[in-house]
Design an enzyme around this catalytic site. Sequence first.
Site, PDB file in Angstrom:
ATOM      1  N   ALA A   4      20.146  48.074   8.147  1.00 24.52           N
ATOM      2  CA  ALA A   4      20.868  46.919   8.684  1.00 24.52           C
ATOM      3  C   ALA A   4      20.002  45.666   8.639  1.00 24.52           C
ATOM      4  O   ALA A   4      20.076  44.805   9.503  1.00 24.52           O
ATOM      5  CB  ALA A   4      21.305  47.200  10.118  1.00 24.52           C
ATOM      6  N   ARG A  26      27.256  35.774   4.449  1.00 20.01           N
ATOM      7  CA  ARG A  26      28.654  35.486   4.117  1.00 20.01           C
ATOM      8  C   ARG A  26      29.601  35.657   5.299  1.00 20.01           C
ATOM      9  O   ARG A  26      30.760  35.271   5.235  1.00 20.01           O
ATOM     10  CB  ARG A  26      29.105  36.355   2.925  1.00 20.01           C
ATOM     11  N   GLY A  80      14.375  45.804  -0.973  1.00 18.03           N
ATOM     12  CA  GLY A  80      15.278  46.792  -1.571  1.00 18.03           C
ATOM     13  C   GLY A  80      15.556  47.965  -0.648  1.00 18.03           C
ATOM     14  O   GLY A  80      14.875  48.160   0.356  1.00 18.03           O
TER      15      GLY A  80
HETATM   16  C1  UD1 Z   1      24.011  49.344  -3.153  1.00 18.89           C
HETATM   17  C2  UD1 Z   1      23.523  50.318  -4.215  1.00 18.89           C
HETATM   18  C3  UD1 Z   1      24.556  50.412  -5.332  1.00 18.89           C
HETATM   19  C4  UD1 Z   1      25.914  50.781  -4.780  1.00 18.89           C
HETATM   20  C5  UD1 Z   1      26.318  49.794  -3.676  1.00 18.89           C
HETATM   21  C6  UD1 Z   1      27.597  50.240  -3.008  1.00 18.89           C
HETATM   22  C7  UD1 Z   1      21.092  50.047  -4.171  1.00 18.89           C
HETATM   23  C8  UD1 Z   1      19.909  49.525  -4.862  1.00 18.89           C
HETATM   24  N1  UD1 Z   1      22.274  49.822  -4.740  1.00 18.89           N
HETATM   25  O1  UD1 Z   1      24.055  48.066  -3.763  1.00 18.89           O
HETATM   26  O2  UD1 Z   1      24.160  51.386  -6.270  1.00 18.89           O
HETATM   27  O3  UD1 Z   1      26.893  50.779  -5.799  1.00 18.89           O
HETATM   28  O4  UD1 Z   1      25.302  49.749  -2.668  1.00 18.89           O
HETATM   29  O5  UD1 Z   1      28.044  49.253  -2.151  1.00 18.89           O
HETATM   30  O6  UD1 Z   1      20.948  50.689  -3.157  1.00 18.89           O
HETATM   31  N2  UD1 Z   1      19.334  46.604   2.930  1.00 18.89           N
HETATM   32  C9  UD1 Z   1      18.225  46.519   3.734  1.00 18.89           C
HETATM   33  N3  UD1 Z   1      17.053  46.082   3.199  1.00 18.89           N
HETATM   34  C10 UD1 Z   1      16.933  45.761   1.879  1.00 18.89           C
HETATM   35  C11 UD1 Z   1      18.081  45.841   1.058  1.00 18.89           C
HETATM   36  C12 UD1 Z   1      19.258  46.283   1.606  1.00 18.89           C
HETATM   37  O7  UD1 Z   1      18.294  46.813   4.925  1.00 18.89           O
HETATM   38  O8  UD1 Z   1      15.831  45.393   1.482  1.00 18.89           O
HETATM   39  C13 UD1 Z   1      20.595  47.082   3.490  1.00 18.89           C
HETATM   40  C14 UD1 Z   1      21.666  46.023   3.515  1.00 18.89           C
HETATM   41  O9  UD1 Z   1      21.697  45.365   4.769  1.00 18.89           O
HETATM   42  C15 UD1 Z   1      22.936  46.837   3.305  1.00 18.89           C
HETATM   43  C16 UD1 Z   1      22.485  48.028   2.492  1.00 18.89           C
HETATM   44  O10 UD1 Z   1      21.086  48.119   2.661  1.00 18.89           O
HETATM   45  O11 UD1 Z   1      23.474  47.310   4.532  1.00 18.89           O
HETATM   46  C17 UD1 Z   1      22.865  47.939   1.031  1.00 18.89           C
HETATM   47  O12 UD1 Z   1      22.242  46.816   0.458  1.00 18.89           O
HETATM   48  P1  UD1 Z   1      23.010  45.872  -0.539  1.00 18.89           P
HETATM   49  O13 UD1 Z   1      22.095  44.785  -0.937  1.00 18.89           O
HETATM   50  O14 UD1 Z   1      24.328  45.499   0.001  1.00 18.89           O
HETATM   51  O15 UD1 Z   1      23.186  46.863  -1.781  1.00 18.89           O
HETATM   52  P2  UD1 Z   1      24.219  46.675  -2.956  1.00 18.89           P
HETATM   53  O16 UD1 Z   1      23.756  45.595  -3.840  1.00 18.89           O
HETATM   54  O17 UD1 Z   1      25.591  46.582  -2.405  1.00 18.89           O
END
Ligand code: UD1
Length: 451
Positions: free
Chosen positions: A12, A18, A83
């Site tokens: 989270a 957005r 990531g």
């Molecule tokens: C991710 C998946 C993708 C999948 C998609 C589905 C990865 C690299 N990719 O992409 O394969 O199709 O979900 O919706 O996992 N978050 C953190 N710290 C970070 C990055 C993310 O806490 O450094 C959390 C975000 O708050 C979010 C979740 O992880 O709740 C997913 O991150 P997000 O950037 O939305 O991944 P997607 O690009 O949607």
Amino acid sequence: MQARTCLSIILAAGEGTRMKSAKPKVLHRIAGRTLLGHVIDATAGAGASATAVVAGHGSQAVMEEAAAISRGASFHIQDKRLGTAHAVLSAREAIERGYDDILILFGDTPLVTGETLLAARQRLADGVSVVVMGFRTGEPDGYGRLIETKGRLTAVREDKDCNDEERKITFCNGGLMAVSGPAALDLLGAVGNDNAKGEYYLPDIVEIAARRGLRVEAIEVQFEELLGINNRAELAAAEAIWQDRQRRRFMLAGVSLQAPGTVHFSHDTKIGPDTEIEPNVWFGPGVTVAERVRIRGFSHIEGATIAAGAEVGPFARLRPGTEMAEGSKIGNFCETKKAHIGAGAKVNHLTYIGDATVGAKANVGAGTITCNYDGYNKYETHIGSDAFIGSNSALVAPVTIGDRALIAAGSVITRDVPADALAFGRSHEQTVREGKALEINKRNAARKSAK
Ligand code: UD1
Ligand code: CA
């Protein structure tokens, strides 16, 4: 299965820009419960024994919410958003405590069900090391693709890293995963960031595990369970899905909804069988309805307990602390708050009952008001059983009306009325002046014709 321990890690740390909100994204609500709350509920439904929440800086409020829902939840800060794999490793301390199963969830993906998570855990129990929750879609743009070789999952490729052939794949990564606890740190530690975004991708553990000869698998999940929320429109769409599920659950459990799409429930609403709900009814938090209750249209109900055979509305507003006993009625344009309505009592028309008790079978006439507030303090009104309150009476609290007492219509009652007494509380006895109406009407008619 029960013997296996399970840690759920909820990511989270996203900024949620957005949402255009001062509040962290995962604290927005569906059916009155935060997104984080829904996710934690699902993990509890899957038997997770511990929860670790990964959040960004300044997420005091997220921490408080997690602690309020799941006592003993651990909290981990991801300093830099490098990531999803990096985010999971921010909870290294929790992983090191040692669990059989690890569920990795997203705080902004609230519709996943306990059953789905349990199915993923079952695969771990069967010896699979990494379970990906996938979905099929005609519009795969933006999602990671599940790469299969000879029908077996071998890698997950992010959209930006796909070649043209891979981009055509319609089996996508939903993001959520189940990972074998003993293998997790090793796999996560092997993830690099040599990709289009320069991020540490969690789904890379699929390829790493497959290369090491570990079993990896995708389970197919309904797309709506994997719906991630990024803006208020998606929040509303998720709310609609949640409400539809809940309506169906109630109907299958014996509750009648004439126009299901117009009835809104809270995450904690409880309703017994053979209860009928007319169109356009809203349930806020903390409502329990027993069996055989009739809730008529346009009623707004929160923090109320309604016993068997009671009837509410149409157009009733039940506020927190309302308790309706068996067979009682609260009718149109009535408002109640901290009110106990006794068995078979009727409060049928245009009435306010607050900080009050109404005895069994009492009848509260139209327009009765309990005057419970003097601008500084609140006071209580007690109405005895079988009492009859005449229309348009003001009961100025604190005041007690005895059993079977009669209150004349239009009374302002400021002192207690004993049982079996009749009370008049009007300023004057009625005055009658014979013929006076004739005189007034004549005068008014003359004025009109003189214009
Ligand atoms: C991710 C998946 C993708 C999948 C998609 C589905 C990865 C690299 N990719 O992409 O394969 O199709 O979900 O919706 O996992 N978050 C953190 N710290 C970070 C990055 C993310 O806490 O450094 C959390 C975000 O708050 C979010 C979740 O992880 O709740 C997913 O991150 P997000 O950037 O939305 O991944 P997607 O690009 O949607
Ligand atoms: Ca996302």
